[in-house]
Design a protein around this motif. Sequence first.
Motif, PDB file in Angstrom:
ATOM      1  N   LYS A  31      11.858   4.820  -0.593  1.00 23.10           N
ATOM      2  CA  LYS A  31      11.141   6.079  -0.360  1.00 23.10           C
ATOM      3  C   LYS A  31      11.040   6.893  -1.649  1.00 23.10           C
ATOM      4  CE  LYS A  31      12.063   6.612   4.572  1.00 23.10           C
ATOM      5  NZ  LYS A  31      12.753   7.382   5.615  1.00 23.10           N
ATOM      6  N   GLU A  32      12.132   6.957  -2.410  1.00 25.12           N
ATOM      7  CA  GLU A  32      12.108   7.676  -3.688  1.00 25.12           C
ATOM      8  C   GLU A  32      11.141   7.020  -4.666  1.00 25.12           C
ATOM      9  OE1 GLU A  32      15.961   8.418  -5.455  1.00 25.12           O
ATOM     10  OE2 GLU A  32      16.819   8.846  -3.491  1.00 25.12           O
ATOM     11  N   LEU A  33      11.164   5.711  -4.729  1.00 26.30           N
ATOM     12  CA  LEU A  33      10.267   4.984  -5.618  1.00 26.30           C
ATOM     13  C   LEU A  33       8.810   5.181  -5.206  1.00 26.30           C
ATOM     14  CD1 LEU A  33      10.194   3.097  -8.035  1.00 26.30           C
ATOM     15  CD2 LEU A  33      10.458   1.177  -6.468  1.00 26.30           C
ATOM     16  N   GLN A  34       8.554   5.171  -3.920  1.00 27.10           N
ATOM     17  CA  GLN A  34       7.208   5.406  -3.399  1.00 27.10           C
ATOM     18  C   GLN A  34       6.731   6.805  -3.781  1.00 27.10           C
ATOM     19  OE1 GLN A  34       6.862   5.776   0.895  1.00 27.10           O
ATOM     20  NE2 GLN A  34       4.972   4.569   0.857  1.00 27.10           N
ATOM     21  N   GLY A  62       8.890  -3.457   3.293  1.00 30.35           N
ATOM     22  CA  GLY A  62       8.957  -4.677   2.489  1.00 30.35           C
ATOM     23  C   GLY A  62      10.336  -4.919   1.895  1.00 30.35           C
ATOM     24  N   ASP A  63      10.553  -6.168   1.525  1.00 29.17           N
ATOM     25  CA  ASP A  63      11.798  -6.548   0.876  1.00 29.17           C
ATOM     26  C   ASP A  63      11.587  -6.509  -0.631  1.00 29.17           C
ATOM     27  OD1 ASP A  63      13.046  -7.076   3.316  1.00 29.17           O
ATOM     28  OD2 ASP A  63      12.302  -9.130   3.351  1.00 29.17           O
ATOM     29  N   PHE A  64      12.255  -5.565  -1.291  1.00 29.79           N
ATOM     30  CA  PHE A  64      12.133  -5.419  -2.731  1.00 29.79           C
ATOM     31  C   PHE A  64      13.506  -5.431  -3.363  1.00 29.79           C
ATOM     32  CE2 PHE A  64       8.339  -3.461  -0.994  1.00 29.79           C
ATOM     33  CZ  PHE A  64       7.354  -4.119  -1.725  1.00 29.79           C
ATOM     34  N   ASP A  75       0.871  -1.173   0.000  1.00 33.46           N
ATOM     35  CA  ASP A  75       0.000   0.000   0.000  1.00 33.46           C
ATOM     36  C   ASP A  75       0.906   1.221   0.000  1.00 33.46           C
ATOM     37  OD1 ASP A  75      -1.783   2.058   0.430  1.00 33.46           O
ATOM     38  OD2 ASP A  75      -2.804   1.080   2.091  1.00 33.46           O
ATOM     39  N   LEU A  76       0.835   2.004  -1.057  1.00 32.42           N
ATOM     40  CA  LEU A  76       1.714   3.168  -1.159  1.00 32.42           C
ATOM     41  C   LEU A  76       1.366   4.264  -0.167  1.00 32.42           C
ATOM     42  CD1 LEU A  76       2.089   3.393  -5.027  1.00 32.42           C
ATOM     43  CD2 LEU A  76       3.803   2.663  -3.374  1.00 32.42           C
ATOM     44  N   ASP A  77       0.237   4.134   0.506  1.00 26.04           N
ATOM     45  CA  ASP A  77      -0.158   5.153   1.473  1.00 26.04           C
ATOM     46  C   ASP A  77       0.316   4.854   2.890  1.00 26.04           C
ATOM     47  OD1 ASP A  77      -1.406   6.825  -0.345  1.00 26.04           O
ATOM     48  OD2 ASP A  77      -3.297   5.736  -0.207  1.00 26.04           O
ATOM     49  N   ASP A  78       0.959   3.724   3.093  1.00 28.59           N
ATOM     50  CA  ASP A  78       1.486   3.437   4.432  1.00 28.59           C
ATOM     51  C   ASP A  78       2.937   2.975   4.317  1.00 28.59           C
ATOM     52  OD1 ASP A  78       1.576   0.704   3.810  1.00 28.59           O
ATOM     53  OD2 ASP A  78      -0.337   0.285   4.754  1.00 28.59           O
ATOM     54  N   ASP A  79       3.479   2.492   5.413  1.00 28.02           N
ATOM     55  CA  ASP A  79       4.890   2.118   5.446  1.00 28.02           C
ATOM     56  C   ASP A  79       5.156   0.686   4.990  1.00 28.02           C
ATOM     57  OD1 ASP A  79       5.750   4.588   6.287  1.00 28.02           O
ATOM     58  OD2 ASP A  79       5.678   4.069   8.422  1.00 28.02           O
ATOM     59  N   SER A  80       4.133  -0.061   4.539  1.00 27.02           N
ATOM     60  CA  SER A  80       4.358  -1.454   4.152  1.00 27.02           C
ATOM     61  C   SER A  80       5.337  -1.545   2.980  1.00 27.02           C
ATOM     62  CB  SER A  80       3.046  -2.152   3.797  1.00 27.02           C
ATOM     63  OG  SER A  80       2.453  -1.570   2.652  1.00 27.02           O
ATOM     64  N   PHE A  81       5.314  -0.563   2.106  1.00 25.33           N
ATOM     65  CA  PHE A  81       6.249  -0.571   0.980  1.00 25.33           C
ATOM     66  C   PHE A  81       7.675  -0.364   1.484  1.00 25.33           C
ATOM     67  CE2 PHE A  81       8.612   1.432  -2.483  1.00 25.33           C
ATOM     68  CZ  PHE A  81       8.434   0.486  -3.471  1.00 25.33           C
ATOM     69  N   MET A 114       7.796   8.695  -6.283  1.00 23.87           N
ATOM     70  CA  MET A 114       7.589   8.763  -7.734  1.00 23.87           C
ATOM     71  C   MET A 114       6.292   8.065  -8.133  1.00 23.87           C
ATOM     72  SD  MET A 114      11.380   8.423  -9.477  1.00 23.87           S
ATOM     73  CE  MET A 114      11.677   6.789  -8.833  1.00 23.87           C
ATOM     74  N   ALA A 115       6.010   6.929  -7.506  1.00 24.85           N
ATOM     75  CA  ALA A 115       4.765   6.211  -7.812  1.00 24.85           C
ATOM     76  C   ALA A 115       3.559   7.047  -7.431  1.00 24.85           C
ATOM     77  CB  ALA A 115       4.740   4.874  -7.079  1.00 24.85           C
ATOM     78  N   ARG A 116       3.618   7.709  -6.290  1.00 30.66           N
ATOM     79  CA  ARG A 116       2.503   8.573  -5.872  1.00 30.66           C
ATOM     80  C   ARG A 116       2.298   9.711  -6.865  1.00 30.66           C
ATOM     81  NH1 ARG A 116       4.055   8.844   0.501  1.00 30.66           N
ATOM     82  NH2 ARG A 116       2.960   6.954   1.139  1.00 30.66           N
ATOM     83  N   LEU A 117       3.404  10.357  -7.286  1.00 30.93           N
ATOM     84  CA  LEU A 117       3.299  11.434  -8.269  1.00 30.93           C
ATOM     85  C   LEU A 117       2.688  10.921  -9.569  1.00 30.93           C
ATOM     86  CD1 LEU A 117       6.700  13.311  -7.858  1.00 30.93           C
ATOM     87  CD2 LEU A 117       4.418  14.235  -7.415  1.00 30.93           C
ATOM     88  N   PHE A 118       3.157   9.802 -10.028  1.00 34.86           N
ATOM     89  CA  PHE A 118       2.660   9.220 -11.274  1.00 34.86           C
ATOM     90  C   PHE A 118       1.180   8.877 -11.157  1.00 34.86           C
ATOM     91  CE2 PHE A 118       1.744   5.463 -13.846  1.00 34.86           C
ATOM     92  CZ  PHE A 118       2.030   5.946 -15.108  1.00 34.86           C
ATOM     93  N   LEU A 119       0.800   8.209 -10.076  1.00 34.83           N
ATOM     94  CA  LEU A 119      -0.598   7.801  -9.911  1.00 34.83           C
ATOM     95  C   LEU A 119      -1.514   8.997  -9.706  1.00 34.83           C
ATOM     96  CD1 LEU A 119      -0.021   4.624  -7.727  1.00 34.83           C
ATOM     97  CD2 LEU A 119      -0.688   4.704 -10.142  1.00 34.83           C
ATOM     98  N   ASN A 120      -1.050  10.009  -8.999  1.00 32.07           N
ATOM     99  CA  ASN A 120      -1.859  11.220  -8.828  1.00 32.07           C
ATOM    100  C   ASN A 120      -2.066  11.929 -10.161  1.00 32.07           C
ATOM    101  OD1 ASN A 120      -2.354  10.972  -6.093  1.00 32.07           O
ATOM    102  ND2 ASN A 120      -0.516  12.100  -5.524  1.00 32.07           N
ATOM    103  N   ARG A 121      -1.044  11.935 -10.990  1.00 31.96           N
ATOM    104  CA  ARG A 121      -1.154  12.555 -12.307  1.00 31.96           C
ATOM    105  C   ARG A 121      -2.158  11.790 -13.170  1.00 31.96           C
ATOM    106  NH1 ARG A 121       1.809  11.794 -17.271  1.00 31.96           N
ATOM    107  NH2 ARG A 121       2.765  10.068 -16.207  1.00 31.96           N
ATOM    108  N   LYS A 122      -2.137  10.456 -13.071  1.00 29.11           N
ATOM    109  CA  LYS A 122      -3.049   9.624 -13.865  1.00 29.11           C
ATOM    110  C   LYS A 122      -4.499   9.786 -13.424  1.00 29.11           C
ATOM    111  CE  LYS A 122      -0.534   7.131 -16.694  1.00 29.11           C
ATOM    112  NZ  LYS A 122      -0.713   7.109 -18.098  1.00 29.11           N
TER     113      LYS A 122
END
Length: 126
Positions: free
Chosen positions: A110-113, A95-97, A86-92, A115-123
Motif C-alpha cells: 500500500k505504501e509503495l502504491q 499480487g505477490d511481490f 494496475d496502480l488504480d485498482d487492488d491488483s497490486f 508513493m508510485a501514484r505520487l511520483f507518477l502524478n508529479r511526472k
Amino acid sequence: MLKLFSERLKEARLTAGYTQIQVRDHTGVNNKTLSGYENNISEPDFETLKVLCDFYGVTTDWVLGHTNNPHSKLTEAERDMVEKVDLDDDSFIKGDFNFAGRELTVEEKKELQAMARLFLNRKTGN
C-alpha cells in the motif's frame, strides 16, 4: 543482501567464463579487489559495479537481488506481471511481490502504491 550480491557477482563472472585476472585485464578492476567483492568482504562503488555488470552481460538489478533475471529482457512471467499490475485498482495489493528475498506485506504494498501514484502524478502534472 551483501551475501547474495557477492554470490551473484561471482556467478556472473564464472558464467561469462572469465578468471579474476582476465577481468582485471579487460576492466582494470584489480583481481584482489574483485576477490573481496566475491568473498563478501567489500562492495564496489556504483561505477565499478556498472563496469563489471556490463562486462559480464548482466544487469545491476540482478546482481543486487532486485530480480531473478540476470538479463535486461523481461521473462514472459515478468512481462505478464507488468501488464497485469494496475496502480488504480487492488491488483497490486493482491499480487505477490518480493524485495530483497522476502514477500512484501500488504502495508508495504500500500505504501509503495501510494508513493508510485505520487511520483507518477508529479511526472504527468496531475
